[in-house]
Design a protein around this motif. Structure first.
Motif, PDB file in Angstrom:
ATOM      1  N   THR A   1      40.315  37.315  47.275  1.00 39.55           N
ATOM      2  CA  THR A   1      39.814  38.092  46.143  1.00 39.55           C
ATOM      3  C   THR A   1      40.882  38.094  45.055  1.00 39.55           C
ATOM      4  O   THR A   1      42.028  38.468  45.318  1.00 39.55           O
ATOM      5  CB  THR A   1      39.517  39.537  46.565  1.00 39.55           C
ATOM      6  N   PRO A   2      40.540  37.663  43.838  1.00 37.16           N
ATOM      7  CA  PRO A   2      41.560  37.574  42.792  1.00 37.16           C
ATOM      8  C   PRO A   2      42.027  38.941  42.332  1.00 37.16           C
ATOM      9  O   PRO A   2      41.281  39.916  42.343  1.00 37.16           O
ATOM     10  CB  PRO A   2      40.831  36.831  41.663  1.00 37.16           C
ATOM     11  N   ASP A   3      43.294  39.000  41.902  1.00 37.33           N
ATOM     12  CA  ASP A   3      43.864  40.244  41.400  1.00 37.33           C
ATOM     13  C   ASP A   3      43.718  40.354  39.888  1.00 37.33           C
ATOM     14  O   ASP A   3      43.697  41.458  39.345  1.00 37.33           O
ATOM     15  CB  ASP A   3      45.356  40.331  41.759  1.00 37.33           C
ATOM     16  N   THR A   4      43.628  39.211  39.211  1.00 36.91           N
ATOM     17  CA  THR A   4      43.601  39.193  37.752  1.00 36.91           C
ATOM     18  C   THR A   4      42.201  39.487  37.229  1.00 36.91           C
ATOM     19  O   THR A   4      41.246  38.788  37.585  1.00 36.91           O
ATOM     20  CB  THR A   4      44.062  37.819  37.230  1.00 36.91           C
ATOM     21  N   PRO A   5      42.036  40.509  36.365  1.00 37.26           N
ATOM     22  CA  PRO A   5      40.703  40.837  35.828  1.00 37.26           C
ATOM     23  C   PRO A   5      40.029  39.662  35.142  1.00 37.26           C
ATOM     24  O   PRO A   5      38.820  39.470  35.277  1.00 37.26           O
ATOM     25  CB  PRO A   5      41.008  41.972  34.837  1.00 37.26           C
ATOM     26  N   ALA A   6      40.798  38.858  34.398  1.00 38.45           N
ATOM     27  CA  ALA A   6      40.212  37.715  33.703  1.00 38.45           C
ATOM     28  C   ALA A   6      39.643  36.708  34.697  1.00 38.45           C
ATOM     29  O   ALA A   6      38.590  36.095  34.459  1.00 38.45           O
ATOM     30  CB  ALA A   6      41.253  37.050  32.805  1.00 38.45           C
ATOM     31  N   LEU A   7      40.328  36.515  35.839  1.00 35.69           N
ATOM     32  CA  LEU A   7      39.838  35.583  36.848  1.00 35.69           C
ATOM     33  C   LEU A   7      38.604  36.161  37.544  1.00 35.69           C
ATOM     34  O   LEU A   7      37.679  35.422  37.902  1.00 35.69           O
ATOM     35  CB  LEU A   7      40.938  35.274  37.873  1.00 35.69           C
ATOM     36  N   GLN A   8      38.565  37.465  37.729  1.00 31.81           N
ATOM     37  CA  GLN A   8      37.369  38.104  38.287  1.00 31.81           C
ATOM     38  C   GLN A   8      36.172  37.869  37.373  1.00 31.81           C
ATOM     39  O   GLN A   8      35.066  37.573  37.836  1.00 31.81           O
ATOM     40  CB  GLN A   8      37.610  39.603  38.461  1.00 31.81           C
ATOM     41  N   SER A   9      36.413  37.967  36.064  1.00 27.90           N
ATOM     42  CA  SER A   9      35.355  37.708  35.079  1.00 27.90           C
ATOM     43  C   SER A   9      34.905  36.253  35.156  1.00 27.90           C
ATOM     44  O   SER A   9      33.710  35.952  35.073  1.00 27.90           O
ATOM     45  CB  SER A   9      35.860  38.036  33.675  1.00 27.90           C
ATOM     46  N   ALA A  10      35.867  35.344  35.346  1.00 27.14           N
ATOM     47  CA  ALA A  10      35.543  33.917  35.456  1.00 27.14           C
ATOM     48  C   ALA A  10      34.675  33.649  36.684  1.00 27.14           C
ATOM     49  O   ALA A  10      33.703  32.882  36.617  1.00 27.14           O
ATOM     50  CB  ALA A  10      36.839  33.102  35.534  1.00 27.14           C
TER      51      ALA A  10
END
Length: 410
Positions: free
Chosen positions: A304-313
């Protein structure tokens, strides 16, 4: 309970526990409330400076810096004391600022007083008064001041996140009940239908395995509306259907390659929650939470990604992986540079961008081969492959079988 009322209670607690005075300001820097005494040294300094006193400007600057950083900001005030500013955010909106202090890091020093007098052109008649009142503020070691700032920031952050979390849960619960009520009305105006139709269950499984959270949630609420109507809101009948759906989804994830031990442990927890819930609204919300957990569990082979931008991606990919999306498309959606997104993807997901998308397409292909009569060329086109032959080659690379062999082996 109002957020600022709760914040006020927390700030009183912090003051009495630490003896540090606090001041609460609005985002427009209007004084809202004070906690603890003011100190004569500050009053004397302001009196000596007159209308040119720099304190208010210094405090405003510190609050802006704290807002910009999104963290506690420790600073030295013009009079020589130490203070720290803490922003109060709720849902990414600035609600208030807290100014803590003043505190002294050392005993009064006449050199400090003389330097302050010289810097601001103060009258020497204030020299002895400033010196004698400087020690009235709490004396705190420098390292402890850092921890006090960190403690106050954590206290405020936990309060606002808990408040937002409770409001979000209640809002989600109300929204779910509203949608269920809509489907109940639809069911009332429709001829007899099963509570959980087979085709809806198949679609729900497909959504879970492919991470389509929004569509899966809407579908679940529709199914619950039908169950409510068919059962006459009988909680025990509804509970039974909820347990059946939970078991159905857990089996589907295991058959799709999920970790059997983890899924069974989580399912046991879910079933206990469903059987112990006494309220119909809570029961429905619990099933929705279970659904979201299963969707996350279906993708546990990736971190699970930690970076919000990567979560959005990832959300964008989950919604569009069947179309001809590119790294540039996803980067534009997430607001990132394509090269940086590629590097970040590899670092946090431990798989490169193209392999992730291909894996999702193959997972969906396996589902369609198992659960539909669509031809192989139709499945290839649906999933965004350029040709049937290319799809077959990629499918065999990932599964060890051609799509035709995979379908016949079922």
């Amino acid at each position: 309970m109002n957020l600022l009322y709760q914040l006020s209670d927390h700030l009183y607690t912090y003051h009495y526990a630490t003896n540090v005075s606090l001041t609460l300001y609005s985002p427009e820097n209007e004084l809202l409330e004070t906690f603890g005494p003011s100190y004569p040294y500050c009053s004397l300094f302001q009196e000596a400076c007159g209308k040119y006193c720099p304190c208010a400007k210094s405090h405003m600057h510190a609050c802006k810096e704290a807002d910009r950083l999104g963290d506690g900001y420790i600073f030295s005030c013009p009079a020589g004391y130490i203070l720290f500013a803490i922003p109060v955010f709720k849902d990414n909106h600035l609600m208030a600022n807290v100014l803590a202090g003043p505190i002294a890091l050392d005993y009064p020093d006449m050199d400090l007083i003389d330097e302050t007098i010289q810097k601001y052109g103060l009258s020497l008649e204030y020299r002895s008064k400033l010196y004698s009142t400087y020690s009235n503020a709490p004396l705190i070691e420098p390292h402890r001041a850092r921890y006090l700032c960190k403690l106050l920031f954590s206290l405020i952050s936990n309060l606002t996140s808990s408040y937002s979390g409770l409001q979000a849960y209640q809002s989600a619960q109300n929204e779910q009940q509203s949608k269920i009520s809509e489907f109940i009305q639809i069911a009332k105006n429709t001829s007899t239908m099963p509570a959980t139709p087979y085709d809806m269950e198949k679609q729900l499984i497909e959504d879970v395995l492919n991470g389509n959270r929004e569509h899966a949630s809407a579908l679940l609420n529709e199914m619950l509306g039908r169950i409510y109507f068919a059962s006459g809101n009988n909680i025990e009948i509804i509970r039974t259907h909820c347990i059946e759906l939970t078991a159905l989804l857990s089996r589907a994830i295991i058959e799709n390659g999920g970790n059997e031990k983890d899924i069974y442990q989580l399912t046991d927890t879910f079933l206990h929650k469903l059987t112990s819930t006494k309220d119909l609204t809570d029961l429905s919300m619990s099933l929705l939470e279970i659904l979201h957990n299963f969707i996350s569990l279906a993708f546990t082979k990736y971190k699970t990604p930690d970076t919000p931008a990567l979560q959005s991606a990832l959300e964008y990919i989950n919604d569009n992986y069947c179309s001809d999306i590119t790294l540039q498309d996803v980067a534009d959606h997430a607001g990132l540079n394509p090269a940086y997104l590629s590097s970040l993807f590899k670092k946090e997901m431990e798989v490169n961008f193209s392999d992730y998308i291909t894996d999702k397409r193959i997972t969906q292909a396996k589902f369609l081969l198992q659960n539909s009569n669509a031809s192989i060329i139709e499945i290839a086109g649906t999933l965004g492959f350029q040709s049937q032959s290319y799809f077959s080659n990629v499918f065999k690379k990932y599964t060890g079988k051609t799509p035709k062999q995979f379908r016949h082996s079922l």
